[in-house]
Structures are given as C-alpha cells and as structure tokens.
Enzyme design. Structure first.
Site, PDB file in Angstrom:
ATOM      1  N   LYS A 112       0.834  -1.214   0.000  1.00 28.68           N
ATOM      2  CA  LYS A 112       0.000   0.000   0.000  1.00 28.68           C
ATOM      3  C   LYS A 112       0.863   1.256   0.000  1.00 28.68           C
ATOM      4  CE  LYS A 112      -4.335  -1.901   1.318  1.00 28.68           C
ATOM      5  NZ  LYS A 112      -5.613  -1.813   1.975  1.00 28.68           N
ATOM      6  N   LYS A 194      -3.795  -9.177  -6.817  1.00 26.39           N
ATOM      7  CA  LYS A 194      -5.053  -9.472  -6.133  1.00 26.39           C
ATOM      8  C   LYS A 194      -6.158  -8.505  -6.562  1.00 26.39           C
ATOM      9  CE  LYS A 194      -6.052  -7.810  -2.132  1.00 26.39           C
ATOM     10  NZ  LYS A 194      -6.828  -7.471  -0.931  1.00 26.39           N
ATOM     11  N   LYS A 197     -10.889  -3.703  -4.107  1.00 25.87           N
ATOM     12  CA  LYS A 197     -11.991  -2.759  -4.345  1.00 25.87           C
ATOM     13  C   LYS A 197     -11.485  -1.340  -4.589  1.00 25.87           C
ATOM     14  CE  LYS A 197     -13.541  -3.493   0.269  1.00 25.87           C
ATOM     15  NZ  LYS A 197     -12.288  -3.391   1.038  1.00 25.87           N
TER      16      LYS A 197
HETATM   17  N1  AQP Z   1      -9.038 -10.678  -4.082  1.00 16.60           N
HETATM   18  C1  AQP Z   1      -9.479 -11.249  -2.979  1.00 16.60           C
HETATM   19  N2  AQP Z   1      -9.725 -12.573  -2.943  1.00 16.60           N
HETATM   20  C2  AQP Z   1     -10.189 -13.165  -1.816  1.00 16.60           C
HETATM   21  N3  AQP Z   1     -10.447 -12.477  -0.668  1.00 16.60           N
HETATM   22  C3  AQP Z   1     -10.229 -11.160  -0.663  1.00 16.60           C
HETATM   23  N4  AQP Z   1     -10.380 -10.214   0.284  1.00 16.60           N
HETATM   24  C4  AQP Z   1     -10.003  -9.020  -0.214  1.00 16.60           C
HETATM   25  N5  AQP Z   1      -9.617  -9.153  -1.490  1.00 16.60           N
HETATM   26  C5  AQP Z   1      -9.741 -10.474  -1.799  1.00 16.60           C
HETATM   27  C6  AQP Z   1     -10.899 -10.456   1.624  1.00 16.60           C
HETATM   28  O1  AQP Z   1     -12.017  -9.589   1.812  1.00 16.60           O
HETATM   29  C7  AQP Z   1     -12.098  -9.259   3.196  1.00 16.60           C
HETATM   30  C8  AQP Z   1     -12.320  -7.794   3.362  1.00 16.60           C
HETATM   31  O2  AQP Z   1     -11.187  -7.095   2.886  1.00 16.60           O
HETATM   32  P1  AQP Z   1     -10.844  -5.656   3.451  1.00 16.60           P
HETATM   33  O3  AQP Z   1     -11.901  -4.719   3.093  1.00 16.60           O
HETATM   34  O4  AQP Z   1     -10.572  -5.765   4.903  1.00 16.60           O
HETATM   35  O5  AQP Z   1      -9.500  -5.196   2.825  1.00 16.60           O
HETATM   36  P2  AQP Z   1      -8.510  -5.834   1.837  1.00 16.60           P
HETATM   37  O6  AQP Z   1      -8.126  -7.200   2.251  1.00 16.60           O
HETATM   38  O7  AQP Z   1      -7.375  -4.854   1.653  1.00 16.60           O
HETATM   39  O8  AQP Z   1      -9.440  -5.910   0.533  1.00 16.60           O
HETATM   40  P3  AQP Z   1      -9.406  -5.025  -0.744  1.00 16.60           P
HETATM   41  O9  AQP Z   1     -10.628  -5.293  -1.539  1.00 16.60           O
HETATM   42  O10 AQP Z   1      -8.098  -5.193  -1.436  1.00 16.60           O
HETATM   43  O11 AQP Z   1      -9.532  -3.552  -0.152  1.00 16.60           O
HETATM   44  P4  AQP Z   1      -8.624  -2.302  -0.420  1.00 16.60           P
HETATM   45  O12 AQP Z   1      -8.621  -2.153  -1.910  1.00 16.60           O
HETATM   46  O13 AQP Z   1      -9.254  -1.170   0.291  1.00 16.60           O
HETATM   47  O14 AQP Z   1      -7.258  -2.610   0.117  1.00 16.60           O
HETATM   48  C9  AQP Z   1     -10.815  -9.760   3.863  1.00 16.60           C
HETATM   49  O15 AQP Z   1     -11.100 -10.963   4.559  1.00 16.60           O
HETATM   50  C10 AQP Z   1      -9.914 -10.031   2.699  1.00 16.60           C
HETATM   51  O16 AQP Z   1      -8.977 -11.049   2.996  1.00 16.60           O
END
Ligand code: AQP
Length: 327
Positions: A112, A194, A197
């Site tokens: 990040k 990965k 969002k």
């Molecule tokens: N690509 C993915 N495949 C499987 N699981 C995923 N998770 C996130 N991306 C994937 C799981 O979703 C849950 C919530 O995630 P989060 O909002 O806590 O943050 P994150 O892991 O950083 O997810 P994002 O979508 O990538 O958010 P941003 O873009 O804001 O950093 C978690 O259980 C995560 O493992």
C-alpha cells in the site's frame, strides 16, 4: 457454547467478487453454526485518503450489501468499528507490545505504501495493531479472511501470546479460517495481482452492484492466454482465475467443469462465467436496492449489533488495562 467468529471489511469502495468469494460468502455460511460478529471497519479505511462524505455513504452501502448478501441479524451481530471506542484504546496497549521489526515485515504495508507514495502515514503502518485489537477484544476463536490477511492474523496471534505470557491470561488465541478455494481472487486485467476494491485500473474487478452488461463486458475483456484447452492449471494464471470464479459461483466440481469445456473455446467459457455471476448477484442487488435507503432499519440492525458486542469489548479492554497497570 458456540465458538466465536469475528471478521471485518473496509468501506473503501464498492465490494468486489474477491471480497465476496474470499470472505462474505463464507461469513453467511458460518453464521448459523458460530456466534458471529461482523464489523464494517471504517477506522481502517482512513489509513488511505477518503472523502468524508463518501466514506459515510460507503459505510452504509457496505452495511446494506452485507445484509443483502445474507448476513442475518438474527444470527450475527453487525456493527461499525468507530462506534466502539475500545478498538483504538486497546490498539494503543498492543502498540506498546509489538516490536518495530515485527510490524516492518508486513507485506500489505509495503504494497500500500508503494501504491500511495504521497500518503505513507503512521496509521497505515499501524493497521495490523488495530486489526489485532478488533479481533482480540471479542475473545475470538476463528477469523474467516482471504489469504491476504494471513500475515496480519499471525501478528495478532503473536501479540496475544506475548501479552498473555508477560502480563497474565487476557486474550483467546484466534485461528485463521481461510477457504481452500476463493481465498485469493486475482484481477481480471492482471491475474498476477489481487482483485481489490480500491484499484482504479479499468476492467480490474467485478463489483457486486455491476449491471449484467458491465459484468459481461468485463469478463469478455478478462486476460486469458493463447492455449486452447480449458483446464485448472495454476501456471496459466488468467484462465485459472476465471475457472476458480466459475467453480465458486456454480459450486460445480473441477472435473465437471473441465468436462463441460472439452472442445470449447474461451468465448463459451466467458459467456457461462458471466451468466453464473449475474444469476447469483441479481437477487443480492434486488435486496440491496430494497433496503439501502431504509435508514431506520439499518440503524436498528447496527444498534442491536453494537449493544450486543460492546460489553464483550469493554470487559476485555478493562482486563488488559488492569493487567498493564493503567488504573
Ligand atoms: N481478491 C481477494 N480474494 C479473496 N479475498 C479477498 N479479500 C479481499 N480481497 C480479496 C478479503 O475480503 C475481506 C475484506 O477485505 P478488506 O476490506 O478488509 O481489505 P482488503 O483485504 O485490503 O481488501 P481489498 O478489496 O483489497 O480492499 P482495499 O482495496 O481497500 O485494500 C478480507 O477478509 C480479505 O482477505
């Protein structure tokens, strides 16, 4: 006594099928069997730049989408992280018990920080301590997450074990619950990264509220390769990712899927994947549209969730505070 499950999701944008398949779908599945607590972790969201108005809206969007996906307030407690003050309070105590070296190893911080070089703030670095606090406050047994959170879970277990050893028994040691399939859905544009969002790349993610047309177009443009067979081969990253998505949306076995696509091309595969996603997401979208603006209903669910879990968090925090000599 049922075992307790805790997990959270950041309102950092529109929820993707990665979040759904890696986390939320499993939460729905687990909620009847476990004492389940789910949290919209909005304090984590401000570790990256957020528009205040949008953050508030997205927090409620996330609550509504979780309910639409099947989180049932009869079985699960759902609340907003910033509504319970013991989350940042406990994270301060944990901060003072996490060596810098352990935090510096966190790969999500490195990723990040690289993506947001103009906003490498202390909160972003300290994210895993707040996440540990979220989990440990509720004496959690199991944490269902995607694979990207595995390292943070390991840090949570380490800090809890060290605290219990140094100050006395305070925290339950949580176990990660990472699904065998779906734990890491990759970007459609780049199957080596990965699906996230908050990514702004075009065609990267399918969002749960995408229209059928958007879903069809994104799947049509998804990266594949120049091979002709359709088989689950992890080395063929684009096709493998698409097949995993199909597997999870249809619940078919890998053998069934490979048989279904013998002598077929990527055009047919992509058409079937889009159909499978659309048929799962349509009822979720309908329910979301029905409840998103029922603000009284959302507030009632959140109040009920917070009232149920706040005493657990307060009791853990009180104990941790006493053990370190803060009163
Ligand atoms: N690509 C993915 N495949 C499987 N699981 C995923 N998770 C996130 N991306 C994937 C799981 O979703 C849950 C919530 O995630 P989060 O909002 O806590 O943050 P994150 O892991 O950083 O997810 P994002 O979508 O990538 O958010 P941003 O873009 O804001 O950093 C978690 O259980 C995560 O493992």
């Amino acid at each position: 006594m049922k075992q307790r499950v805790f997990s959270g999701i950041q309102p950092t944008g529109k929820i993707t099928i990665g979040n759904y398949l890696g986390a939320v779908k499993n939460w729905v599945y687990l909620q009847e069997k476990y004492d389940s607590i789910f949290c919209v972790v909005n304090s984590h969201a401000i570790t990256t730049k957020q528009d205040p108005y949008l953050l508030r809206e997205q927090t409620y969007d996330m609550v509504a989408i979780l309910l639409a996906c099947g989180i049932d307030p009869k079985h699960s407690s759902l609340f907003i992280q910033s509504e319970i003050d013991t989350h940042p309070a406990l994270s301060w105590i944990l901060n003072c018990n996490i060596p810098m070296g352990e935090m510096e190893r966190m790969t999500q911080f490195k990723d990040k920080a690289q993506k947001n070089p103009k906003n490498i703030n202390v909160g972003l670095f300290d994210y895993p301590a707040l996440m540990a606090s979220d989990i440990l406050l509720y004496q959690t047994d199991l944490v269902p997450v995607g694979e990207d959170q595995k390292q943070h879970l390991e840090l949570t277990r380490n800090v809890a074990q060290r605290f219990n050893r140094d100050f006395g028994e305070c925290f339950k040691i949580p176990e990660p619950l990472i699904a065998k399939s779906g734990a890491r859905i990759m970007g459609l544009d780049d199957p080596t990264s990965k699906m996230s969002k908050s990514s702004t790349a075009q065609n990267h993610a399918i969002f749960l509220l995408d229209t059928p047309k958007e879903i069809e177009q994104k799947i049509k443009k998804a990266t594949t390769d120049s091979h002709s067979s359709i088989v689950f081969d992890p080395d063929r990253k684009g096709v493998y990712n698409l097949l995993c998505i199909y597997e999870l949306f249809t619940q078919k076995s890998r053998e069934e899927i490979e048989t279904e696509f013998i002598d077929q091309g990527y055009g047919v595969l992509k058409k079937r994947i889009a159909e499978a996603i659309i048929s799962t997401l349509s009822p979720i979208q309908e329910e979301y549209l029905k409840i998103r603006h029922q603000i009284d209903y959302l507030a009632e669910v959140l109040n009920q969730g917070r009232e149920k879990v706040q005493p657990i968090a307060e009791s853990t925090y009180k104990k941790a505070k006493e053990l370190v000599g803060l009163i």
